[in-house]
Design an enzyme around this catalytic site. Structure first.
Site, short mmCIF file in Angstrom:
data_model
loop_
_atom_site.label_atom_id
_atom_site.label_comp_id
_atom_site.label_asym_id
_atom_site.label_seq_id
_atom_site.Cartn_x
_atom_site.Cartn_y
_atom_site.Cartn_z
N ASN A 81 0.81 -1.23 0.00
CA ASN A 81 0.00 0.00 0.00
C ASN A 81 0.84 1.27 0.00
O ASN A 81 0.33 2.35 -0.31
CB ASN A 81 -0.96 0.00 1.20
CG ASN A 81 -0.27 -0.27 2.51
OD1 ASN A 81 0.39 -1.29 2.68
ND2 ASN A 81 -0.41 0.64 3.45
N HIS A 82 2.14 1.18 0.35
CA HIS A 82 3.00 2.37 0.33
C HIS A 82 3.77 2.54 -0.98
O HIS A 82 4.67 3.37 -1.07
CB HIS A 82 3.99 2.31 1.50
CG HIS A 82 3.36 2.50 2.84
ND1 HIS A 82 2.84 3.71 3.26
CD2 HIS A 82 3.15 1.63 3.86
CE1 HIS A 82 2.34 3.58 4.48
NE2 HIS A 82 2.51 2.32 4.87
FE LIG Z 1 4.65 -2.55 5.65
FE LIG Z 2 1.69 -2.26 4.03
#
Ligand SMILES: [Fe+2]
Ligand SMILES: [Fe+2]
Length: 274
Positions: A81-82
């Site tokens: 997600n990053h």
């Molecule tokens: Fe992470």
């Molecule tokens: Fe993550």
């Protein structure tokens, strides 16, 4: 034990894959690069796959950090997600085959979700798929059907396949493990930064663990400076987070596979101090 076990070849005929959990900040990077050479020798590793989504101070990864990993024994980098926290890396995600963002992001988003790498002697091909969960996560496309699509794309191109399921919900990770059992060599979970005690080979032959943990400072809170994390939770006020440097460890999982394609023999958690 099945018939003929005595006549099976002995010795190092298997393929050994180390998967390393989310590398967090400079402590995580230093730990990875320091520990990897001794683990490679001790464990006889054929492949190293690393989740690098928190490598740049906890927020994504840069092309410089990714290149350093790929030049020092890392075969493939997965993300989560990053992925898009560092604008600078977008072009690199398109250009470098061995860094993966989740396959169930939009095709219009930078990067790609799978790749194939060969062992040093060229005898084994490992396919790697990066996936993101959908529960409490921001991936645009459904993980399960996009996993099918990614495996279809790898058909005939890989002897073994490892899937990194980057997800918040344990249910979604367990579900994906069962869904892919017998179709891939391993499904390993990431994102929570806390290792789980459920590593095992499922009945169909797929190695599975819900979360391998993180590579970073155990003295922090999921890799974040301890006092900053406590202050944020205690005061309910915004706090600027930095990565912790205290007590860094590498956490991951060792998967032994082969000689049968897409089947694992064993999976064990790996915990190694700097
Ligand atoms: Fe992470
Ligand atoms: Fe993550």
């Amino acid at each position: 034990m099945h018939d003929g076990a005595e006549t099976e070849p002995t010795g190092p005929t298997g393929v050994r894959i180390l998967f390393v959990g989310d590398v967090v900040g400079s402590a995580g990077r230093r730990t990875l690069l320091t520990v990897l050479p001794r683990l490679r020798e001790r464990l006889g590793l054929d492949f190293v796959v690393v989740n690098g989504e928190n490598a740049a101070g906890g927020h994504g990864i840069t092309s410089k950090i990714a290149k350093e990993m790929l030049a020092n024994g890392v075969d493939v980098i997965t993300l989560g997600n990053h992925t898009y926290r560092q604008h600078e890396v977008y072009r690199f995600l398109d250009d470098e085959a061995r860094i993966l963002r989740p396959a169930n992001f939009l095709t219009t988003q930078p990067g790609h979700g799978s790749c194939v790498v060969e062992s040093a002697d060229g005898s084994v091909r490992l396919g790697v798929v990066s996936l993101s969960g959908n529960l409490f996560m921001n991936a645009a496309l459904p993980a399960f059907s996009e996993a099918d699509a990614a495996l279809h794309g790898l058909r005939g191109r890989a002897d073994h396949i490892l899937v990194d399921m980057h997800a918040e919900a344990t249910s979604e990770k367990v579900g994906l493990g069962w869904y892919l059992d017998g179709r891939v060599t391993a499904v390993v979970g990431t994102h929570t930064h806390v290792p789980t005690a459920d590593a095992r080979v499922l009945p169909g032959g797929t190695a599975y663990i819900t979360d391998v943990g993180m590579t970073g400072a155990r003295g922090g809170v999921l890799g974040v400076n301890r006092q900053q994390a406590i202050d944020a939770m205690h005061t309910r006020m915004p706090v600027r987070f930095e990565s912790s440097e205290e007590d860094p460890w590498l956490q991951g999982a060792l998967i032994e596979a082969g000689p049968e394609p897409l089947r694992a023999r064993s999976i064990v958690g790996v915990q190694e101090p700097l």
